[in-house]
Scaffold this active site. Structure first.
Site, PDB file in Angstrom:
ATOM      1  N   ASP A  10       0.762  -1.539   0.193  1.00 28.09           N
ATOM      2  CA  ASP A  10      -0.403  -0.182  -0.208  1.00 28.09           C
ATOM      3  C   ASP A  10       1.159   1.411  -0.222  1.00 28.09           C
ATOM      4  O   ASP A  10       2.017   1.106   0.776  1.00 28.09           O
ATOM      5  CB  ASP A  10      -0.882  -0.064   0.928  1.00 28.09           C
ATOM      6  CG  ASP A  10      -1.605   1.087   1.445  1.00 28.09           C
ATOM      7  OD1 ASP A  10      -2.171   1.972   0.777  1.00 28.09           O
ATOM      8  OD2 ASP A  10      -1.350   1.603   2.940  1.00 28.09           O
ATOM      9  N   ASP A  12      -0.298   4.964   0.923  1.00 28.69           N
ATOM     10  CA  ASP A  12      -0.687   5.770   2.089  1.00 28.69           C
ATOM     11  C   ASP A  12      -0.822   6.077   3.490  1.00 28.69           C
ATOM     12  O   ASP A  12      -1.490   4.399   3.664  1.00 28.69           O
ATOM     13  CB  ASP A  12      -1.756   6.830   1.529  1.00 28.69           C
ATOM     14  CG  ASP A  12      -1.803   7.650   0.058  1.00 28.69           C
ATOM     15  OD1 ASP A  12      -2.103   7.568  -1.521  1.00 28.69           O
ATOM     16  OD2 ASP A  12      -1.162   8.409   0.394  1.00 28.69           O
TER      17      ASP A  12
HETATM   18  C1  XBP Z   1      -4.728   5.857   0.803  1.00 33.46           C
HETATM   19  C2  XBP Z   1      -6.180   7.282   0.458  1.00 33.46           C
HETATM   20  C3  XBP Z   1      -6.526   8.231  -1.101  1.00 33.46           C
HETATM   21  C4  XBP Z   1      -5.217   9.297  -0.360  1.00 33.46           C
HETATM   22  C5  XBP Z   1      -5.777  10.376  -1.417  1.00 33.46           C
HETATM   23  O1  XBP Z   1      -4.578   5.636  -0.012  1.00 33.46           O
HETATM   24  O2  XBP Z   1      -7.212   6.096   0.551  1.00 33.46           O
HETATM   25  O3  XBP Z   1      -7.370   8.657  -1.773  1.00 33.46           O
HETATM   26  O4  XBP Z   1      -6.043   9.614   0.873  1.00 33.46           O
HETATM   27  O5  XBP Z   1      -5.158  10.459  -2.392  1.00 33.46           O
HETATM   28  P1  XBP Z   1      -3.951   4.375  -0.011  1.00 33.46           P
HETATM   29  P2  XBP Z   1      -6.411  10.639  -4.226  1.00 33.46           P
HETATM   30  O6  XBP Z   1      -3.921   4.054   1.242  1.00 33.46           O
HETATM   31  O7  XBP Z   1      -4.847   3.044  -0.203  1.00 33.46           O
HETATM   32  O8  XBP Z   1      -2.920   4.346  -0.206  1.00 33.46           O
HETATM   33  O9  XBP Z   1      -6.369  11.600  -2.712  1.00 33.46           O
HETATM   34  O10 XBP Z   1      -5.309  10.320  -4.885  1.00 33.46           O
HETATM   35  O11 XBP Z   1      -7.275   9.127  -4.254  1.00 33.46           O
HETATM   36 MG    MG Z   2      -3.407   3.031   3.278  1.00 30.50          MG
END
Ligand code: XBP
Ligand code: MG
Length: 252
Positions: A10, A12
């Site tokens: 993953d 973020d």
């Molecule tokens: C985390 C999310 C993303 C980010 C924002 O993604 O939910 O939506 O918060 O990015 P992950 P965007 O943990 O799966 O990496 O605004 O580009 O969606």
């Molecule tokens: Mg995440």
């Protein structure tokens, strides 16, 4: 135990702690630029993070806080435009080197490559956000480290749906038994569990209190030699940081 062949990360909250001081700041700058008096505090953003996907999160915010809001034109187009602006602000933060990788991430990625393991990404975020994060922290060639970068709108349903992990597994041509997933949130763990992937969770300030039942290992971070991780769930056989040797001992 099936042979471990790939690690699926993953982004973020896992590769980097991006939400509080990255995405949240970018959303607020986009709102200000659009002349909107919306401001997502650290606390409110933590609640809005229950919804994955930036566009989906804006829609959720409107439904929850501003149900009477009248967009100029279609709501879809309005949200898409606002999210495009947010992404530009977020990419600028990445280009400025404002967001580094979490402890142990670069070390584990390099160890995995040396051990001949395949690397992949499965994330809800916008693809450009992944490229810029990797380039800013690991250099331009690091994009090539990953056999598959599954990101954002390439699948119909975002986490906690397993779609993005199914997409990654399909493009890896591997079954889940040959892979190990890394996540940071309950939504992410629900997605990996539905994809039948064993999962290591590294929590962060937004996710530490969430339900990680079913995770194979829950840590406060991957750790480094001399900077031990905290084990919140699972067994680590006396280790103080997660490396390929421990992964092999635990996951094959
Ligand atoms: C985390 C999310 C993303 C980010 C924002 O993604 O939910 O939506 O918060 O990015 P992950 P965007 O943990 O799966 O990496 O605004 O580009 O969606
Ligand atoms: Mg995440």
């Amino acid at each position: 135990m099936a042979e471990l062949k790939a690690l699926i990360f993953d982004v973020d909250g896992t590769l980097a702690d991006t939400e509080r001081d990255g995405h949240r700041v970018a959303f607020n700058r986009a709102f200000e630029e659009a002349g909107l008096d919306w401001r997502w505090s650290v606390e409110l953003y933590g609640e809005l993070l229950d919804v994955t996907g930036g566009k989906e999160r804006i829609r959720h915010y409107l439904e929850r806080e501003l149900p009477q809001f009248e967009p100029p034109g279609s709501l879809e187009e309005f949200i898409a435009g606002l999210h495009g602006s947010k992404t530009e602000h977020y990419l600028r933060l990445l280009r400025e080197g404002q967001i580094g990788l979490r402890p142990g991430v670069e070390r584990l990625l390099r160890e995995a490559r040396e051990a001949g393991l395949t690397l992949a990404i499965a994330t809800t975020t916008t693809p450009a956000n992944v490229v810029y994060l990797l380039e800013a922290n690991l250099g331009r060639e690091s994009i090539e480290w990953f056999s598959v970068i599954a990101a954002g709108d390439v699948v119909p349903a975002k986490k906690p749906a397993p779609d993005i992990f199914h997409y990654a597994l399909t493009h890896l041509a591997l079954g889940p038994e040959h892979c190990l997933a890394f996540e940071d949130s309950e939504n992410g763990l629900r997605a990996t569990t539905a994809a039948e992937l064993r999962t290591v969770v590294t929590v962060n300030t937004y996710t530490r209190g969430q339900d990680f039942s079913g995770a194979d290992l829950v840590l406060d971070q991957l750790g480094e030699p001399g900077r031990p991780f905290e084990v919140l769930q699972g067994e680590v056989d006396g280790a103080t940081y997660l490396d390929i040797d421990l992964i092999r001992r635990l996951f094959g």
